[in-house]
Design an enzyme around this catalytic site. Structure first.
Site, PDB file in Angstrom:
ATOM      1  N   ASN A 161       0.841  -1.212   0.000  1.00 34.81           N
ATOM      2  CA  ASN A 161       0.000   0.000   0.000  1.00 34.81           C
ATOM      3  C   ASN A 161       0.867   1.249   0.000  1.00 34.81           C
ATOM      4  O   ASN A 161       1.725   1.368  -0.896  1.00 34.81           O
ATOM      5  CB  ASN A 161      -1.152  -0.038   1.005  1.00 34.81           C
ATOM      6  CG  ASN A 161      -0.848  -0.205   2.462  1.00 34.81           C
ATOM      7  OD1 ASN A 161      -0.424  -1.252   2.881  1.00 34.81           O
ATOM      8  ND2 ASN A 161      -1.081   0.804   3.259  1.00 34.81           N
ATOM      9  N   ASP A 162       0.708   2.157   0.908  1.00 32.75           N
ATOM     10  CA  ASP A 162       1.270   3.513   0.781  1.00 32.75           C
ATOM     11  C   ASP A 162       2.753   3.592   0.406  1.00 32.75           C
ATOM     12  O   ASP A 162       3.567   2.829   0.926  1.00 32.75           O
ATOM     13  CB  ASP A 162       1.179   4.248   2.127  1.00 32.75           C
ATOM     14  CG  ASP A 162      -0.141   4.062   2.817  1.00 32.75           C
ATOM     15  OD1 ASP A 162      -1.095   3.621   2.174  1.00 32.75           O
ATOM     16  OD2 ASP A 162      -0.217   4.364   4.016  1.00 32.75           O
ATOM     17  N   GLN A 189       4.547   0.377   2.165  1.00 31.64           N
ATOM     18  CA  GLN A 189       3.857  -0.516   3.091  1.00 31.64           C
ATOM     19  C   GLN A 189       3.731  -1.882   2.424  1.00 31.64           C
ATOM     20  O   GLN A 189       3.261  -1.994   1.280  1.00 31.64           O
ATOM     21  CB  GLN A 189       2.458   0.042   3.405  1.00 31.64           C
ATOM     22  CG  GLN A 189       2.481   1.244   4.308  1.00 31.64           C
ATOM     23  CD  GLN A 189       2.822   0.853   5.739  1.00 31.64           C
ATOM     24  OE1 GLN A 189       1.981   0.434   6.486  1.00 31.64           O
ATOM     25  NE2 GLN A 189       4.092   1.015   6.107  1.00 31.64           N
TER      26      GLN A 189
HETATM   27  C1  FRU Z   1      -3.103   4.617   4.763  1.00 32.89           C
HETATM   28  C2  FRU Z   1      -2.812   3.836   6.033  1.00 32.89           C
HETATM   29  C3  FRU Z   1      -1.923   4.641   6.961  1.00 32.89           C
HETATM   30  C4  FRU Z   1      -1.237   3.576   7.757  1.00 32.89           C
HETATM   31  C5  FRU Z   1      -1.035   2.497   6.729  1.00 32.89           C
HETATM   32  C6  FRU Z   1      -1.059   1.106   7.266  1.00 32.89           C
HETATM   33  O1  FRU Z   1      -3.365   3.842   3.653  1.00 32.89           O
HETATM   34  O2  FRU Z   1      -4.021   3.460   6.650  1.00 32.89           O
HETATM   35  O3  FRU Z   1      -2.609   5.594   7.736  1.00 32.89           O
HETATM   36  O4  FRU Z   1      -0.024   4.017   8.298  1.00 32.89           O
HETATM   37  O5  FRU Z   1      -2.061   2.648   5.776  1.00 32.89           O
HETATM   38  O6  FRU Z   1      -0.697   0.190   6.280  1.00 32.89           O
END
Ligand code: FRU
Length: 496
Positions: free
Chosen positions: A40-41, A57
């Site tokens: 993810n991020d 992530q």
């Molecule tokens: C955003 C989020 C962040 C968090 C992360 C966890 O997509 O929810 O706020 O740090 O993903 O994976």
């Protein structure tokens, strides 16, 4: 388990699952993806000594969200990425939990030339999730990180802020370090709290002093601000974040003036970085050319709940990719202008060009040397266009297609993916267009499982996922309520 054991295990898992994931039918051709598992991020985006670093992530163990790690990749051109060893893994009492781990954050270079990563450690000792802010150092250019022995550097939540308190973005300004954190005032993200951004200050990156809230939702921008970023741009400051519970808005920016002493972000304007279904958790970096480059996760949390699963690619052993890197500037009206990075031009192959095309109700096919992985740039002459609507049919055969509509009469851009694939994609996204000037350029990037649109001189963008696998995919255009006139249409096949 020690951090190095935890990293080794994670790397082994990735190395084992990568060969199968790499064969996935939905794997993108020119968008960044993890070798396998979940992404993810974007985290810790930084340009250093000729290299762009992208951390992200990552769950190396499965193509679903869980036990967050930081993956890492490097590139000289933002497009050809080299995978590096997993950078951060859950290992300590403050960051080790299957539904927690090493959450999002950022990286700066400290005075000893070490990369200093800040992340939110998420743990749960049986009494709810606890989010603290932690630090790790790398002295070998981001390949290996050691967690700071006195973690967490921020152990508690300021008064009035709920347990949703995360995603540290550290920046340097006027000889001091500042950390911006996304937070929710009051009852928290899921219970109607108020989204806001908090500011901390430090001289040495280790001791942090709370300065206050710099901006808050006040009923306008959702219940929690995830992944905030704060950067100067063309004489102003920009605060970006991904709000929770704000309907279709996923990537908000505020333009304004930043007073670090009060502290306060004085809002002069706002907007949406991208109006598509999938553009989330934007993080910026500055490169040696002075370019402000945005990276973002080309997914979002909404789409998963539609199927109660993690989408079609999860069955292939991977999930998630980054949107195309963009550069941003600010225009006179304080609106953010996004352009795909110019490096993308290096991926162009087999240009096909049409000059001067009038289109009515009959569908006209647009030649493209790759029907799936391509760039399409259309210059519509507004002075010679009487049409009310122009429809662009993408990835189309007779049964399946994605429709992009430029609605001249209502000044809207519409993306309809209700019939894009075998039922994975759903929904119509719509946003305003200014359509000023005598031409309207629609600039579009199609990859195996996404379509990104840049129009209105870069003021309006949309990033969307689609999963079409059908044969005979084509591109065509037609108009409604009069003719549309194209000055030029250029297409290129795109590939790394
Ligand atoms: C955003 C989020 C962040 C968090 C992360 C966890 O997509 O929810 O706020 O740090 O993903 O994976």
């Amino acid at each position: 388990m020690t951090h190095s054991e935890s990293l080794r295990k994670a790397q082994e898992a990735i190395d084992k699952s990568a060969p199968l994931a790499s064969k996935g039918r939905f794997r993108q051709h020119y968008h960044f993806m993890a070798p396998a598992g979940w992404l993810n991020d974007p985290n810790g985006c930084i340009w250093r000594r000729g290299t762009y670093h992208l951390f992200y992530q990552h769950n190396p163990y499965a193509a679903v969200w869980g036990a967050m790690h930081w993956g890492h990749a490097t590139s000289a051109d933002l497009l050809h990425w080299q995978h590096q060893p997993v950078a951060l893994a859950p290992s300590e009492v403050y960051d080790d939990h299957p539904q927690g781990g090493v959450f999002s954050g950022s990286i700066v270079v400290d005075e000893n030339d070490a990369l200093c990563a800040f992340y939110t450690a998420t743990a749960n000792h049986g009494d709810g999730f606890i989010q603290t802010q932690c630090m790790a150092h790398s002295r070998d250019g981001g390949i290996s990180f050691q967690k700071y022995q006195d973690n967490p550097v921020i152990a508690s939540v300021p008064e009035g802020i709920s347990a949703d308190f995360r995603d540290p973005r550290v920046i340097r300004h006027n000889g001091l370090w500042y950390m911006v954190l996304g937070a929710s005032l009051g009852k928290g993200a899921w219970h109607g709290g108020e989204g806001c951004a908090c500011l901390y200050r430090s001289e040495n990156l280790k001791k942090w002093e709370y300065c206050g809230i710099i901006a808050r939702s006040e009923g306008r921008y959702g219940t929690m601000w995830e992944c905030p970023d704060l950067f100067p741009l063309d004489g102003k400051w920009i605060l970006t974040f991904s709000p929770m519970f704000m309907g279709g808005r996923k990537a908000v920016y505020l333009t304004g003036e930043m007073d670090f002493d009060v502290p306060r972000f004085n809002i002069l304007g706002d907007g949406e970085i991208d109006w598509g279904c999938e553009y989330y958790a934007v993080q910026s970096m500055l490169d040696d050319g002075g370019r402000r480059i945005l990276m973002a996760w080309q997914n979002g949390w909404d789409w998963m709940s539609w199927w109660k699963d993690f989408g079609p690619t999860a069955q292939e052993g991977w999930c998630g990719c980054m949107a195309l890197p963009r550069t941003v500037t600010l225009d006179q009206a304080n609106k953010l202008i996004s352009k795909p990075v110019c490096e993308l031009e290096m991926l162009r192959k087999n240009k096909k060009k049409i000059v001067g095309l009038k289109v009515g109700t009959e569908k006209i096919s647009i030649p493209c040397s790759d029907p799936v992985s391509f760039e399409l740039k259309m210059e519509i002459d507004l002075t010679q266009t009487a049409a009310q609507k122009l429809h662009i049919l993408l990835r189309a055969n007779t049964e399946k297609y994605t429709v992009v509509t430029v609605d001249f009469s209502t000044k809207k851009l519409r993306f309809d993916r209700n019939n894009s694939d075998d039922g994975y994609s759903r929904g119509i996204k719509e946003c305003d267009l200014l359509l000023t000037g005598s031409t309207c350029i629609v600039h579009l990037f199609s990859d195996i499982s996404s379509i990104e649109i840049f129009t209105d001189e870069g003021m309006t963008t949309m990033s969307n996922k689609v999963y079409p696998l059908h044969v005979n995919q084509k591109t065509c255009v037609w108009a409604e309520g009069g003719d549309a006139f194209f000055k030029t249409i250029n297409t290129w096949a795109l590939g790394l």
